[in-house]
Design an enzyme around this catalytic site. Structure first.
Site, mmCIF file in Angstrom:
data_model
loop_
_atom_site.group_PDB
_atom_site.id
_atom_site.type_symbol
_atom_site.label_atom_id
_atom_site.label_comp_id
_atom_site.label_asym_id
_atom_site.label_seq_id
_atom_site.Cartn_x
_atom_site.Cartn_y
_atom_site.Cartn_z
ATOM 1 N NE ARG A 53 40.725 31.650 44.293
ATOM 2 C CZ ARG A 53 40.264 31.107 45.125
ATOM 3 N NH1 ARG A 53 38.976 31.531 45.829
ATOM 4 N NH2 ARG A 53 40.710 30.238 46.020
ATOM 5 C CB THR A 54 43.147 28.914 38.120
ATOM 6 O OG1 THR A 54 43.914 29.966 39.083
ATOM 7 C CG2 THR A 54 43.957 28.979 36.952
ATOM 8 C CE LYS A 82 46.576 3.943 34.423
ATOM 9 N NZ LYS A 82 46.016 3.957 33.223
ATOM 10 N NE ARG A 103 47.077 26.333 39.823
ATOM 11 C CZ ARG A 103 46.400 27.139 40.606
ATOM 12 N NH1 ARG A 103 45.792 26.820 42.030
ATOM 13 N NH2 ARG A 103 46.068 28.507 40.192
ATOM 14 C CG HIS A 131 48.623 32.074 38.663
ATOM 15 N ND1 HIS A 131 47.900 31.660 37.451
ATOM 16 C CD2 HIS A 131 48.057 31.865 39.805
ATOM 17 C CE1 HIS A 131 46.821 31.399 38.076
ATOM 18 N NE2 HIS A 131 46.788 31.523 39.168
HETATM 19 N N1 CP Z 1 44.311 32.751 42.647
HETATM 20 C C1 CP Z 1 44.239 31.293 42.423
HETATM 21 O O1 CP Z 1 45.119 30.862 41.526
HETATM 22 O O2 CP Z 1 43.265 30.583 43.000
HETATM 23 P P1 CP Z 1 43.215 29.088 43.044
HETATM 24 O O3 CP Z 1 44.366 28.412 43.601
HETATM 25 O O4 CP Z 1 42.051 28.714 43.719
HETATM 26 O O5 CP Z 1 43.125 28.650 41.454
#
Ligand code: CP
Length: 311
Positions: A53-54, A82, A103, A131
């Site tokens: 999603r993100t 590396k 991320r 998040h």
């Molecule tokens: N909600 C969320 O962070 O989903 P993903 O891990 O798929 O990005």
């Protein structure tokens, strides 16, 4: 209020007026899409951890506003493999992009990236920490379902599941400190919300109830925010199997729910919401994920200076 050039690392960096401004900008984009808003803007998505999603909603948000995307979704395909440091990676990528979405499995990595970056860094999740773009979309979803959130009327929001390691829970609990909310918490032994989040919530004026069962949360809440149990954290697989079986919502459990109850989940789910819940009027997690598009368009627009915040 100026968002231009700003990093989005922790929801704690934003006050109530700023949070409301992001929700307003998101709402405007949901109602009136802007296909040229991010034309000529370039985003880099650096995903050192898996995501559906993100990453995809940030990328779709860019594409739908005329922007471009570069990046990687697997650290093994980058020069990290590396031995390149995160700081050096950021110093490279800032030369290729106007905004970086990252991320990373390590708590604090997004803050570190922002400290060396000349372009805005948006934290797409750092370890069990924060998040924030998920939190903006969660708030957007709750406010669209329950306008009383912004009117200052009390909402009962239950959090269930892995409250210890769930970064989406941590970010959202912090953000709810700006609203009038009663928190209902239900978690397996050992996976309770860390004490400092509880202290912070109470200091912000939130009422907090610790509930004995998931059924109590279903019966009392306006919003039930379910979370995935993080199997990888359990020392004993048998204990995980036992808890997993008890932390599962089924359509049958919803018979005693209030009609207005809405179930949210940051997703992915791995068994804690039975598929038969999807067809009930309480399920709202897929629409919640869809809200990632206007909210992330607003965030990118604001930090790149393509969009002005309105008070
Ligand atoms: N909600 C969320 O962070 O989903 P993903 O891990 O798929 O990005």
């Amino acid at each position: 209020m100026n968002f231009h050039g700003r990093h989005i690392i922790s929801i704690a960096d934003f006050n109530r007026a700023e949070i409301l401004a992001v929700l307003r900008a998101s709402r405007e984009l949901a109602e009136r899409p802007r296909p040229e808003l991010l034309a000529k803007r370039q985003m880099a998505t650096l995903f050192f951890e898996p995501s559906t999603r993100t990453r995809l909603s940030f990328e779709a948000a860019m594409h739908r506003c005329g922007g471009q995307v570069i990046g990687f979704s697997d650290a093994a395909s980058s020069s990290t493999k590396k031995g390149e440091s995160l700081a050096d990676t950021i110093r490279m990528v800032e030369q290729y992009a106007d905004v970086i979405v990252m991320r990373h499995p390590r708590d604090g990595s997004a803050r570190l990236a922002s400290s060396v970056s000349r372009v805005p860094v948006i934290n797409g999740g750092d370890g069990a920490n924060q998040h924030p773009s998920q939190t903006f979309l969660d708030l957007f979803t709750i406010a669209s379902l329950f306008p009383q959130l912004e009117r200052g009327e009390e909402l009962k929001i239950a959090f269930a599941g892995d409250l210890k390691y769930g970064r989406t829970v941590h970010s959202l609990v912090t953000a709810l400190g700006h609203f009038r909310v009663r928190l209902l918490l239900v978690a397996p032994d050992g996976l309770e919300l860390p004490e400092h989040y509880l202290t912070e919530a109470r200091a912000a004026g939130l009422e907090v109830d610790i509930l004995p069962s998931l059924q109590d949360a279903v019966n009392q809440a306006d919003v039930l925010y379910m979370t995935r149990l993080q199997e990888e954290r359990f020392p004993d697989p048998l204990e995980f199997d036992h808890i997993k079986a008890t932390y599962r919502i089924t359509a049958a459990m919803l018979r005693s729910a209030r009609p207005e109850l809405r179930i949210l989940h940051p997703l992915p789910r791995v068994g804690e919401i039975a598929p038969d819940v999807d067809a009930t009027p309480h399920a709202h997690y897929f629409q919640q994920a869809g809200n990632g598009i206007p909210v992330r368009q607003a965030l990118v627009g604001l930090v790149t200076g393509s969009l002005e915040a309105k008070s």
